[in-house]
Design an enzyme around this catalytic site. Structure first.
Site, PDB file in Angstrom:
ATOM      1  N   TYR A 479       4.864 -11.501   5.538  1.00  0.00           N
ATOM      2  CA  TYR A 479       4.915 -12.326   6.744  1.00  0.00           C
ATOM      3  C   TYR A 479       6.321 -12.921   6.802  1.00  0.00           C
ATOM      4  CZ  TYR A 479      -0.289 -12.371   6.823  1.00  0.00           C
ATOM      5  OH  TYR A 479      -1.624 -12.050   6.861  1.00  0.00           O
TER       6      TYR A 479
HETATM    7  C1  FAD Z   1      -0.203  -6.913  13.952  1.00  0.00           C
HETATM    8  C2  FAD Z   1       0.089  -7.086  12.505  1.00  0.00           C
HETATM    9  C3  FAD Z   1      -0.943  -7.093  11.584  1.00  0.00           C
HETATM   10  C4  FAD Z   1      -0.699  -7.228  10.221  1.00  0.00           C
HETATM   11  N1  FAD Z   1      -1.743  -7.209   9.343  1.00  0.00           N
HETATM   12  C5  FAD Z   1      -1.506  -7.310   8.022  1.00  0.00           C
HETATM   13  C6  FAD Z   1      -2.562  -7.268   7.067  1.00  0.00           C
HETATM   14  O1  FAD Z   1      -3.727  -7.144   7.421  1.00  0.00           O
HETATM   15  N2  FAD Z   1      -2.254  -7.352   5.756  1.00  0.00           N
HETATM   16  C7  FAD Z   1      -0.955  -7.473   5.327  1.00  0.00           C
HETATM   17  O2  FAD Z   1      -0.743  -7.533   4.115  1.00  0.00           O
HETATM   18  N3  FAD Z   1       0.059  -7.541   6.203  1.00  0.00           N
HETATM   19  C8  FAD Z   1      -0.183  -7.450   7.531  1.00  0.00           C
HETATM   20  N4  FAD Z   1       0.857  -7.513   8.408  1.00  0.00           N
HETATM   21  C9  FAD Z   1       2.225  -7.655   7.879  1.00  0.00           C
HETATM   22  C10 FAD Z   1       2.769  -6.295   7.464  1.00  0.00           C
HETATM   23  O3  FAD Z   1       2.212  -5.908   6.220  1.00  0.00           O
HETATM   24  C11 FAD Z   1       4.275  -6.357   7.292  1.00  0.00           C
HETATM   25  O4  FAD Z   1       4.867  -6.700   8.513  1.00  0.00           O
HETATM   26  C12 FAD Z   1       4.824  -5.022   6.784  1.00  0.00           C
HETATM   27  O5  FAD Z   1       6.107  -5.220   6.256  1.00  0.00           O
HETATM   28  C13 FAD Z   1       4.854  -4.009   7.892  1.00  0.00           C
HETATM   29  O6  FAD Z   1       5.204  -2.749   7.427  1.00  0.00           O
HETATM   30  P1  FAD Z   1       5.817  -1.720   8.493  1.00  0.00           P
HETATM   31  O7  FAD Z   1       6.112  -0.474   7.789  1.00  0.00           O
HETATM   32  O8  FAD Z   1       4.951  -1.682   9.687  1.00  0.00           O
HETATM   33  O9  FAD Z   1       7.112  -2.535   8.918  1.00  0.00           O
HETATM   34  P2  FAD Z   1       8.676  -2.198   9.005  1.00  0.00           P
HETATM   35  O10 FAD Z   1       9.177  -3.183   9.999  1.00  0.00           O
HETATM   36  O11 FAD Z   1       8.908  -0.764   9.259  1.00  0.00           O
HETATM   37  O12 FAD Z   1       9.201  -2.551   7.559  1.00  0.00           O
HETATM   38  C14 FAD Z   1       9.086  -3.828   6.981  1.00  0.00           C
HETATM   39  C15 FAD Z   1      10.169  -4.020   5.918  1.00  0.00           C
HETATM   40  O13 FAD Z   1      10.066  -3.009   4.924  1.00  0.00           O
HETATM   41  C16 FAD Z   1      11.234  -2.176   4.918  1.00  0.00           C
HETATM   42  N5  FAD Z   1      10.775  -0.792   4.808  1.00  0.00           N
HETATM   43  C17 FAD Z   1      10.023  -0.119   5.701  1.00  0.00           C
HETATM   44  N6  FAD Z   1       9.764   1.110   5.263  1.00  0.00           N
HETATM   45  C18 FAD Z   1      10.346   1.233   4.058  1.00  0.00           C
HETATM   46  C19 FAD Z   1      10.414   2.292   3.111  1.00  0.00           C
HETATM   47  N7  FAD Z   1       9.830   3.464   3.335  1.00  0.00           N
HETATM   48  N8  FAD Z   1      11.114   2.094   1.964  1.00  0.00           N
HETATM   49  C20 FAD Z   1      11.722   0.906   1.736  1.00  0.00           C
HETATM   50  N9  FAD Z   1      11.680  -0.135   2.598  1.00  0.00           N
HETATM   51  C21 FAD Z   1      11.000   0.024   3.754  1.00  0.00           C
HETATM   52  C22 FAD Z   1      11.909  -2.461   6.230  1.00  0.00           C
HETATM   53  O14 FAD Z   1      13.294  -2.204   6.167  1.00  0.00           O
HETATM   54  C23 FAD Z   1      11.578  -3.905   6.462  1.00  0.00           C
HETATM   55  O15 FAD Z   1      12.425  -4.735   5.688  1.00  0.00           O
HETATM   56  C24 FAD Z   1       0.626  -7.387   9.775  1.00  0.00           C
HETATM   57  C25 FAD Z   1       1.675  -7.397  10.693  1.00  0.00           C
HETATM   58  C26 FAD Z   1       1.420  -7.259  12.054  1.00  0.00           C
HETATM   59  C27 FAD Z   1       2.569  -7.292  13.029  1.00  0.00           C
END
Ligand code: FAD
Ligand code: NAG
Ligand code: NAG
Ligand code: NAG
Ligand code: NAG
Ligand code: NAG
Ligand code: NAG
Ligand code: NAG
Ligand code: NAG
Length: 537
Positions: A479
């Site tokens: 978060y």
């Molecule tokens: C609608 C919503 C619901 C959510 N529900 C939950 C939940 O139920 N449980 C929970 O724990 N969290 C939840 N989250 C939070 C979520 O886990 C984080 O926002 C998470 O970082 C999202 O991962 P992403 O790949 O979608 O994001 P991205 O924005 O793609 O990545 C997040 C971060 O990780 C880095 N990153 C991405 N991919 C990689 C990779 N392959 N290797 C290295 N670094 C990388 C990015 O550079 C960035 O710093 C929720 C968020 C939202 C918006």
């Protein structure tokens, strides 16, 4: 069912409306030339995955997974180039050429970063978007799977279910969350009280490091393998895929969702919930959602606490359990609804009228999150006194019609109590009663007052200070919240500065993360506003 659906919809508040103005063109020719010449044999394939502002689909590709429209305005800095790799060699080429041209890389899997760090930087940068690397290879016999980072949790749930309805993976609830980011920061969800976080269920990984080397668990070593399972994305390399351990779900799960207003004793019930929920059996997932509503009696605005639970088993076991542990809530038999695991995922995603294929849908459809939002988190280790809750209500009630303020409180406990604080970088384990997910959203197009809502959130956070974990005041790295501290815009960080937010996210695991960073990426190639800094004396 309808009201159940409605109240569940508050869990994850919504959506989409993209505005776009092209930023001024920048010089990227050297970078492109480098990419084309890096692997001449594959240059024909690499051209298909390179998007510059002159490509007509650049904006569509950039916007495709932006979840927080605070970071999708005309003033938001845009990447010079977006690369959507089809295979690892494209990732290696992008790392090589970014380094050579002095460009920063931001890696994006699902794009859900609360502060937009996967697609916004204030120095010239390139986005590697892993949307094309999203295979899910399920090995039912060994109860394992290899999952690429670009897959969403919905795709993972669907692909596993397709092969076996009694297997799944403990991951985030909202179907569009990316595997790459969520595992990198921990990943809690419906099953975490029983099986732990997503990161707790990773048994191998494939990563490309700052030197372009492809590493697996064995070649990266246990320090780096430890760091990538909860140390936050974007610090150690680009994780291409994860080998995950699958877990069991029964053929029937049971859900209830009941709302209680202040007039219906919400204060006393929430106060009591703090003692009950963290001690419920591991099979129970328990959340309270706080929102406001027009009271039923005289239409006075009031706070609504919605108590939501999902049980791994049938109603015959769940009803007596809840009646024994939480009689005050006054649940009746009709409140309990049995369904399959996959149906419960659709329900919690606000899409219970859809078939399971909706889990494959990467769009914002059915998402309840407002277009623009500001979020924060707290961990609570001592029950809050009733008077603290009473002081919270006026603040929730003061939000105007343009703001959507929904606070979610997730019970911890269960197996989280038994996993050591140093097992992974994620430290919020033993003694944690629950996590609070603060959220305020607004419809950007309807007002220009986002600063007002952000200020409201900061005031609420300040009010809560005395009642939550202290020294450090813990926060969840997934978060992401830049209010708690940040490195400089160019990614420079002093250890001292970074340890302020670092200890909130990781407690003393921060030191080991710094050690791993110093060992594996001493030149700090992978960096952002809250990346782990290397340390030199
Ligand atoms: C609608 C919503 C619901 C959510 N529900 C939950 C939940 O139920 N449980 C929970 O724990 N969290 C939840 N989250 C939070 C979520 O886990 C984080 O926002 C998470 O970082 C999202 O991962 P992403 O790949 O979608 O994001 P991205 O924005 O793609 O990545 C997040 C971060 O990780 C880095 N990153 C991405 N991919 C990689 C990779 N392959 N290797 C290295 N670094 C990388 C990015 O550079 C960035 O710093 C929720 C968020 C939202 C918006
Ligand atoms: C985008 O434009 C560049 C340069 O004009 C070109 O090389 C590349 O193939 C285009 N990309 C796509 C996906 O069309
Ligand atoms: C990379 O992808 C291209 C296009 O799909 C393919 O031709 C090539 O063989 C792939 N290379 C590797 C190493 O997978
Ligand atoms: C899981 O389902 C498979 C069929 O998909 C079945 O063969 C197996 O016995 C089930 N296992 C359990 C533990 O229920
Ligand atoms: C609220 O609690 C009081 C005192 O415990 C009780 O008398 C009352 O019936 C409750 N009201 C509701 C609506 O449950
Ligand atoms: C609640 O009441 C206010 C004031 O009467 C009204 O403007 C608003 O639309 C109502 N909201 C809902 C959800 O009914
Ligand atoms: C409306 O109901 C609330 C809660 O029952 C009560 O506190 C308030 O005084 C009532 N207002 C009016 C105008 O009746
Ligand atoms: C489900 O309901 C939504 C509206 O709430 C509607 O837009 C959608 O088309 C429905 N889906 C199906 C498959 O009926
Ligand atoms: C919001 O700001 C934009 C640009 O500054 C302006 O065009 C628009 O009219 C404003 N909207 C409102 C509702 O004030």
């Amino acid at each position: 069912m309808k009201s159940l659906h409605h109240s569940l919809s508050l869990l994850f508040i919504v959506v989409c409306s993209l505005s776009w103005v092209s930023a001024s063109a920048n010089s990227h020719d050297d970078f492109l030339e480098c990419l084309y010449s890096y692997h001449p044999k594959e240059s024909s394939s690499i051209t298909q995955v390179i998007f510059t502002e002159s490509n007509s689909s650049y904006s569509a590709v950039l916007d495709s997974s932006i979840r927080n429209h605070r970071f999708s305005t005309p003033n938001t800095p845009k990447p010079l180039v977006i690369v959507t790799p089809l295979n690892i060699s494209h990732v290696q080429a992008t790392i090589h050429c970014s380094k050579k041209q002095g460009l920063q890389i931001r890696t994006r899997s699902g794009g859900h970063d609360f502060e937009g760090l996967s697609y916004v930087s204030h120095v010239p940068f390139v986005v590697i978007d892993l949307v094309n690397l999203r295979s899910v290879d399920v090995d039912v016999e060994n109860e394992e799977a290899w999952v690429q980072s670009g897959a969403t949790v919905g795709e993972v749930y669907y692909r596993i279910n397709e092969r076996s309805t009694n297997l799944t993976f403990p991951a985030a609830v909202a179907r569009t969350v990316g595997i790459g980011g969520s595992i990198s920061g921990g990943g809690d969800g419906i099953l975490f009280r029983k099986y732990g976080l997503s990161a707790d269920n990773v048994i191998d990984a494939q990563l490309v490091d700052a030197n372009g080397r492809i590493l697996d668990r064995r070649s990266m070593g246990e320090d780096l393998f430890w760091a990538i399972r909860g140390g936050g994305g974007g610090s150690f390399g680009i994780v291409i895929s994860w080998k995950i351990k699958l877990v069991h779900v029964p053929s029937t799960v049971t859900v209830f969702s009941v709302g209680r207003t202040l007039e219906q004793n919400a204060t006393q019930l929430l106060h009591r919930w703090q003692y009950v929920a963290p001690n419920l059996p591991n099979d129970v997932y328990s959340v309270v959602t706080l929102s406001t509503t027009n009271g039923s009696e005289n239409r006075t605005k009031t706070v609504l606490a919605t108590f939501i639970s999902l049980f791994q088993g049938g109603a015959n076991d769940f009803i007596p359990l809840m009646q024994e542990r939480f009689p005050e809530l006054g649940l009746v038999k009709e409140d309990f609804i049995e369904m399959t695991w996959i149906e419960s995922l659709l329900l919690l995603n606000g899409a219970s009228n859809e078939t399971s294929e909706i889990l494959l849908d990467r769009s914002n459809r059915y998402s309840f999150l407002p277009p623009s939002f500001k979020s924060k988190s707290d961990y609570v280790r001592e029950p809050m006194p009733e008077i603290a809750l009473q002081g919270l209500w006026p603040q929730l009630l003061e939000v105007d019609e343009g703001g959507i303020a929904v606070q979610n409180i997730f019970a911890y406990g269960g197996i989280m109590e038994e996993i050591s604080e140093t097992e992974t970088p994620f430290p919020h384990r033993k003694g944690t009663l629950y996590k609070i997910y603060y959220n305020i959203g607004w419809l950007e197009e309807e007002n220009n007052n986002s600063q007002r809502y952000i200020s409201w959130m900061r005031k609420l956070y300040s009010y809560m200070g005395p009642f939550v974990s202290k020294s450090p005041r813990e926060a969840y790295v997934n978060y992401r919240d830049l209010d708690i501290g940040r490195n400089n815009d160019d990614g420079k960080a002093s250890y001292k500065q970074a340890s302020i937010w670092g200890r909130k996210y990781f407690k003393n695991n921060f030191d080991r993360l710094v050690y791993v960073k110093t060992k594996t990426d001493p030149k700090n190639f992978f960096k952002h506003e809250q990346s782990i800094p290397p340390r030199f004396h």
